[in-house]
Structures are given as structure tokens and as C-alpha cells.
Scaffold this motif. Sequence first.
Motif, PDB file in Angstrom:
ATOM      1  N   GLY A 242       0.234  -0.799   0.431  1.00 15.99           N
ATOM      2  CA  GLY A 242       0.303   0.444  -0.153  1.00 15.99           C
ATOM      3  C   GLY A 242       0.425   1.586   0.316  1.00 15.99           C
ATOM      4  N   ASN A 243       0.591   2.103   0.619  1.00 16.06           N
ATOM      5  CA  ASN A 243       1.497   3.311   1.139  1.00 16.06           C
ATOM      6  C   ASN A 243       2.309   3.420   2.024  1.00 16.06           C
ATOM      7  N   PHE A 244       2.825   1.934   2.251  1.00 16.48           N
ATOM      8  CA  PHE A 244       4.049   1.743   3.355  1.00 16.48           C
ATOM      9  C   PHE A 244       5.133   1.583   2.433  1.00 16.48           C
ATOM     10  N   ARG A 245       6.223   1.755   2.201  1.00 18.86           N
ATOM     11  CA  ARG A 245       7.770   1.384   1.920  1.00 18.86           C
ATOM     12  C   ARG A 245       8.783   1.837   3.164  1.00 18.86           C
ATOM     13  N   ASN A 246       9.559  -0.010   3.399  1.00 20.78           N
ATOM     14  CA  ASN A 246      10.600   0.236   4.479  1.00 20.78           C
ATOM     15  C   ASN A 246      11.709  -0.054   3.311  1.00 20.78           C
ATOM     16  N   SER A 247      12.693   0.064   3.811  1.00 22.67           N
ATOM     17  CA  SER A 247      13.586  -0.136   2.850  1.00 22.67           C
ATOM     18  C   SER A 247      15.135  -0.480   3.740  1.00 22.67           C
ATOM     19  N   ILE A 248      16.463  -1.289   3.184  1.00 22.72           N
ATOM     20  CA  ILE A 248      17.497  -1.583   3.670  1.00 22.72           C
ATOM     21  C   ILE A 248      18.559  -1.403   2.489  1.00 22.72           C
ATOM     22  N   LEU A 249      20.046  -1.236   3.330  1.00 15.94           N
ATOM     23  CA  LEU A 249      20.448  -0.734   1.649  1.00 15.94           C
ATOM     24  C   LEU A 249      22.269  -1.864   2.298  1.00 15.94           C
ATOM     25  N   VAL A 250      22.169  -2.605   0.917  1.00 19.08           N
ATOM     26  CA  VAL A 250      23.555  -4.084   1.525  1.00 19.08           C
ATOM     27  C   VAL A 250      24.265  -3.340   0.311  1.00 19.08           C
ATOM     28  N   PRO A 251      26.041  -2.755   0.490  1.00 21.91           N
ATOM     29  CA  PRO A 251      26.518  -2.291  -0.151  1.00 21.91           C
ATOM     30  C   PRO A 251      27.032  -3.340  -0.916  1.00 21.91           C
ATOM     31  N   GLU A 252      27.893  -3.299  -2.193  1.00 22.72           N
ATOM     32  CA  GLU A 252      28.559  -3.953  -2.750  1.00 22.72           C
ATOM     33  C   GLU A 252      29.460  -5.279  -2.095  1.00 22.72           C
ATOM     34  N   SER A 253      30.133  -4.913  -0.689  1.00 24.27           N
ATOM     35  CA  SER A 253      30.894  -5.812  -0.764  1.00 24.27           C
ATOM     36  C   SER A 253      30.556  -6.693   0.435  1.00 24.27           C
ATOM     37  N   GLY A 254      29.276  -6.040   0.791  1.00 23.94           N
ATOM     38  CA  GLY A 254      28.240  -7.453   1.758  1.00 23.94           C
ATOM     39  C   GLY A 254      27.240  -8.675   0.410  1.00 23.94           C
ATOM     40  N   TRP A 255      27.136  -8.453  -0.320  1.00 29.22           N
ATOM     41  CA  TRP A 255      26.666  -8.955  -1.377  1.00 29.22           C
ATOM     42  C   TRP A 255      26.637 -11.028  -1.313  1.00 29.22           C
ATOM     43  N   GLU A 256      27.101 -10.973  -0.706  1.00 35.38           N
ATOM     44  CA  GLU A 256      27.843 -12.733  -1.315  1.00 35.38           C
ATOM     45  C   GLU A 256      27.416 -12.634  -0.080  1.00 35.38           C
ATOM     46  N   SER A 257      28.259 -12.613   1.191  1.00 34.87           N
ATOM     47  CA  SER A 257      27.282 -12.667   2.686  1.00 34.87           C
ATOM     48  C   SER A 257      26.128 -12.923   2.607  1.00 34.87           C
ATOM     49  N   PHE A 258      25.678 -11.452   2.157  1.00 36.96           N
ATOM     50  CA  PHE A 258      24.059 -11.526   2.398  1.00 36.96           C
ATOM     51  C   PHE A 258      23.070 -12.921   1.898  1.00 36.96           C
TER      52      PHE A 258
END
Length: 273
Positions: A242-258
Motif C-alpha cells: 500500500g502506502n507503506f515502504r521500508n528499505s534496507i541498503l546492502v553495500p556491494e562488498s556484502g552481497w555474497e555474505s548476504f
Amino acid sequence: MLLLELKDVAPIMNEIITIFEICTYWYLYVYNAIFLINTGSEHKKKKKRGQRFHQFQSFKRLWRMVLMESKRFYLDVKENQRGRFIKIAEISADGRKNQILMTFSTAALFSQNLIQFIDFYRDLDSLDPENLRQGELKSEVMYKDDKKYHMDLKENARGRFLKVSETFTRGYSRFQVFIPADGMGEFQHNLGELIDEYDNGDAEEALSAPQNKHLRIENKNFYFDIKRNQQGRYMSISEVKGNFRNSILVPESGWESFRDVLDDYVKQVKEGD
């Protein structure tokens, strides 16, 4: 006294409007050119990039007008604090106006997709008014930040056309333009010229970067966007409901660990089941 019917007056008025708009553009062109010549002092060169951009638009043709059937399309390069963008305006014969906005990165993807639509359209059989195809002949969706763009090639009794819609992931606002299929080639050519001439790197980077992704799980939408700032490249993962939005930011250096953590949880759950 000779009385003209309304149907005879309408084409004349459309021609007058077209001539007036063209004259307006050229008036602004000459006016800005004279202004720059008279104010071309050294300190003007030290103004902000956005100011320089708007001043020098008189020397560069930052707009295109494309005539298709009874419609006029205007492609204008604009700039605000968030960067440069392109405004696409459609004006019908009766004066109605529709418009959508695209950043340069989105416009580059749109132009690239438009080439595929043109090739697809050329391979289609001739239109049969007695046997029209329902739904979309070809579709594509582009995601950019909090916006979603739909490209839908359709047909009706009057012919085939491309509907381009701009919607927001939060809320229900929708803006759209309708491009005659026969004019997609000319439209793409003019759009491509503007991108090539005035792109400051956003369009080129968008074409070489991973494409944004969308995933719907139950009643939630998740958007995956690859972005870049002064610290480097990162992934923005947004949850929208709906009108709710929540975001997280993941640096490129942590993509594989994520990814490894997520994979590990998936394996544990499957083994537990």
C-alpha cells in the motif's frame, strides 16, 4: 457569408496551434541566445551546473517534436536537483494532453526496449479489424526507484499502438501516453538523439548495470534496485505494501555474505521439514 462547419474548422485550428507552438520554441531559442551573448562574462562560467545547463539549452536543441497521425509528441530535456530527466508529452487533435517523466537512466532502458518492440511489430501480420487480438501483443515492465513503467503493444479497430504507463509503487497515480505503432521508429530515433547528446553518464551506466527486479510474495511487493553513491555501489531492497515502504541498503562488498546467510536459512528450513 460563408459558414464553416465545425469539422472544417478543427483541422485549421490544429494547424494554427502547431505553428504557434513552433514559433514559441524559436522565440525562446533566439531570446536565450541574445541573453547569453550579452551576459557572457567570466563569472557566469562559475555558476552551478544546473544553471549552466538551462542557460546553454538555447544553443542546443533540447527538445524534439514528432508528428504522428493527428497527434503531436514533445520530448523535452529538463533538470532539477535530482538530475536530468526527459518529459514526454502527447497532445491529441482536440487539445488533450498526457505526459510522463523519465530519468535518463530509465529513458535509456525504454529506448532499448523500444527497439525490440519495433522489431516485433515489423514481424506481425497485417491488422485484421474482424479478428482483433485481445490483450497485449507484447509487454515489458521497467522498475526505477518508486516508479514502475509499463510498455504494452495493443491493437484495436483503428490500428496498433504502444501504451506507455508511469505508475508509483506507493499510491495509485497513473500517467500514460499512446504512441501509434507506425511511429515507434521515428519516436525512438528522436529519443535516442536526446540521450546521446545530453546524457551525463546515467544512461550509459543504466544499460551496463544489472536490471532492477520485482518480486511479489503474498500481499507484499519487494523491489531490488542497484544504485551508486560516493561510497560505491549498493543494493536497495524495498518492501512495499500500500502506502507503506521500508528499505534496507546492502553495500556491494556484502552481497555474497548476504546471499550465503539467506541460503543457509533456506537449507535449514528444508532440512527441518
